[in-house]
Enzyme design. Structure first.
Site, short mmCIF file in Angstrom:
data_model
loop_
_atom_site.label_atom_id
_atom_site.label_comp_id
_atom_site.label_asym_id
_atom_site.label_seq_id
_atom_site.Cartn_x
_atom_site.Cartn_y
_atom_site.Cartn_z
N ASP A 32 -28.91 15.06 -9.09
CA ASP A 32 -27.55 15.10 -8.55
C ASP A 32 -27.56 15.82 -7.20
OD1 ASP A 32 -24.56 14.90 -10.27
OD2 ASP A 32 -24.62 15.70 -8.23
N GLY A 37 -20.56 16.17 -7.86
CA GLY A 37 -20.89 16.76 -9.17
C GLY A 37 -20.85 18.28 -9.12
N SER A 118 -18.06 -1.38 -11.38
CA SER A 118 -16.65 -0.97 -11.31
C SER A 118 -15.71 -2.15 -11.41
CB SER A 118 -16.42 -0.26 -9.98
OG SER A 118 -15.04 -0.12 -9.73
N TYR A 142 -15.73 0.66 -1.16
CA TYR A 142 -16.23 1.09 -2.47
C TYR A 142 -16.51 -0.11 -3.37
CZ TYR A 142 -16.26 3.09 -7.17
OH TYR A 142 -16.61 3.43 -8.45
N ASN A 171 -11.38 2.11 -14.89
CA ASN A 171 -10.60 3.36 -14.74
C ASN A 171 -10.86 4.39 -15.85
OD1 ASN A 171 -9.22 1.35 -12.93
ND2 ASN A 171 -8.20 3.24 -12.38
C1 UD1 Z 1 -10.77 2.22 -8.78
C2 UD1 Z 1 -11.36 1.26 -9.82
C3 UD1 Z 1 -12.10 2.04 -10.87
C4 UD1 Z 1 -13.10 2.96 -10.18
C5 UD1 Z 1 -12.35 3.91 -9.27
C6 UD1 Z 1 -13.26 4.86 -8.54
C7 UD1 Z 1 -9.77 -0.62 -9.82
C8 UD1 Z 1 -8.84 -1.43 -10.63
N1 UD1 Z 1 -10.34 0.45 -10.43
O1 UD1 Z 1 -9.79 2.96 -9.41
O2 UD1 Z 1 -12.78 1.18 -11.75
O3 UD1 Z 1 -13.79 3.70 -11.11
O4 UD1 Z 1 -11.73 3.10 -8.30
O5 UD1 Z 1 -12.46 5.71 -7.79
O6 UD1 Z 1 -10.07 -0.93 -8.70
N2 UD1 Z 1 -2.34 6.78 -7.85
C9 UD1 Z 1 -1.07 7.33 -7.82
N3 UD1 Z 1 -0.96 8.70 -7.69
C10 UD1 Z 1 -2.04 9.52 -7.60
C11 UD1 Z 1 -3.33 8.94 -7.63
C12 UD1 Z 1 -3.45 7.57 -7.76
O7 UD1 Z 1 -0.07 6.62 -7.88
O8 UD1 Z 1 -1.85 10.74 -7.48
C13 UD1 Z 1 -2.45 5.33 -8.05
C14 UD1 Z 1 -3.40 4.61 -7.12
O9 UD1 Z 1 -2.75 4.20 -5.94
C15 UD1 Z 1 -3.81 3.42 -8.00
C16 UD1 Z 1 -3.79 3.99 -9.42
O10 UD1 Z 1 -2.98 5.16 -9.34
O11 UD1 Z 1 -2.85 2.39 -7.93
C17 UD1 Z 1 -5.15 4.39 -9.92
O12 UD1 Z 1 -5.80 5.15 -8.91
P1 UD1 Z 1 -7.19 5.87 -9.15
O13 UD1 Z 1 -7.14 6.67 -10.38
O14 UD1 Z 1 -7.59 6.53 -7.86
O15 UD1 Z 1 -8.18 4.68 -9.47
P2 UD1 Z 1 -8.34 3.18 -8.83
O16 UD1 Z 1 -8.34 3.25 -7.35
O17 UD1 Z 1 -7.47 2.23 -9.53
#
Ligand code: UD1
Length: 315
Positions: A32, A37, A118, A142, A171
């Protein structure tokens, strides 16, 4: 008993894999960079060999894989928005390092490598749930880097007969997911906000959906992929197979915590996927996988952990 290298083993998912492998009596080495990490994620796990370094540096990758039977390649900078802001750093960690680990593992005679793919690789392909035979449609650096890693894995199996399996994560959430960066996964951020009585932020209208997957399900899928006879050369979704909007997620989490905090809505994030849900029939067929922890149970465990962490931080 076997020997395993867990790259990114000091990270969130990597530390859970390491913990389970040690619990099963295997020999585990972690490599790592400690960029995302944390050494303390491994403090409670006895007998782990730890190597600090950058897998984008080939000699380090070669040192890391030496003598190992299995490689679980989890090391990454795991964030869509971070890759949008800084694609070069993200590419080095997610794409360059992956090619190095593949070459080093192939040359060292590793039996099988399992790569962390992913759900972002699917992008906004219109059909739900997502099946592994759909053409990827990456919307962010990414996602593109993960497509490249996945395709390199399949190519290494085809070209060199080196056994690889790509497990496409949807996710992932759970204890030890770091909530403290602007790039943190949404469940860790919401859990911390609600535990502290703060209003969470939702980017967009909150109607985007995700197949949130508790980390124990991922650990189960990945370890099954090390042993499954027909898995080499395959890409396999591992997820819960549900789909929940962020508005609904916040409602469920408010109920568990016992709060009623409303979201603050902000502009949608660039590179964001609208809907995500996995078809997990291939994982069932090839790995014998079914989710062992539901979304609600996983949320309860994550929120409990988060409360303990906040209490410890206040001491
Ligand atoms: C994406 C991938 C996931 C990967 C991850 C790595 C998809 C569908 N998923 O996750 O498999 O492991 O990247 O980072 O592409 N959000 C809010 N408020 C917050 C934070 C996030 O509304 O405070 C929203 C984001 O805009 C998004 C959702 O929540 O729409 C999920 O966000 P996040 O948890 O960062 O993961 P993804 O970008 O979906």
């Amino acid at each position: 008993m076997s020997s395993y290298l867990v790259t990114g083993g000091a990270g969130f998912i990597g530390s859970h894999l390491t913990e389970e492998l040690v619990r099963r009596g295997h020999t585990v080495r972690v490599a790592d960079s400690l960029v995302t990490g944390k050494r303390r994620n491994l403090d409670h796990i006895p007998g782990v060999e730890f190597l600090e370094g950058d897998l984008a540096d080939l000699p380090f990758a070669q040192r890391a894989v030496a003598g190992m039977e299995f490689v679980l390649h989890q090391a990454a900078i795991p964030s869509v928005p971070r890759s949008v802001n800084d694609p070069i750093t993200s590419n080095r960690a997610n794409a360059d390092a992956t090619l190095n680990v593949l070459v080093a593992a192939r040359d060292a005679g590793v039996k099988r490598l399992v790569f962390a793919g992913s759900s972002s690789e699917y992008g906004n392909t219109p059909v739900l749930p997502k099946r592994e035979d759909m053409t990827p449609s990456p919307l962010s650096p990414y996602a593109l880097q993960k497509v490249m890693g996945s395709q390199y894995c399949q190519m290494f199996t085809r070209l060199y007969g080196f056994e690889t399996v790509v497990i496409r994560y949807f996710n992932v959430f759970g204890p030890r997911q770091d909530p403290s960066s602007p790039y943190s996964g949404v469940i860790s951020v919401f859990a911390t906000a609600l535990s502290e009585g703060a209003q969470p932020t939702i980017y967009g209208d909150g109607e985007q959906t995700r197949d949130f997957t508790f980390v124990a399900n991922i650990v189960d899928g990945v370890l099954r992929a090390c042993a499954a006879p027909n898995a080499a050369g395959e890409i396999i979704n591992v997820a819960t197979n549900g789909r929940v909007s962020l508005n609904e997620l916040l409602r469920i989490m408010n109920t568990i915590v016992g709060t009623d905090l409303k979201a603050i809505y902000k502009d949608v994030r660039s590179g964001d996927v609208k809907d995500s849900q996995a078809d997990i029939s291939k994982a069932k067929e090839i790995l014998g996988y079914t989710p062992i922890v539901s979304l609600e149970d996983g949320l309860r465990q994550t929120i409990a952990w988060c409360k303990t962490e906040s209490a410890a931080a206040r001491l």
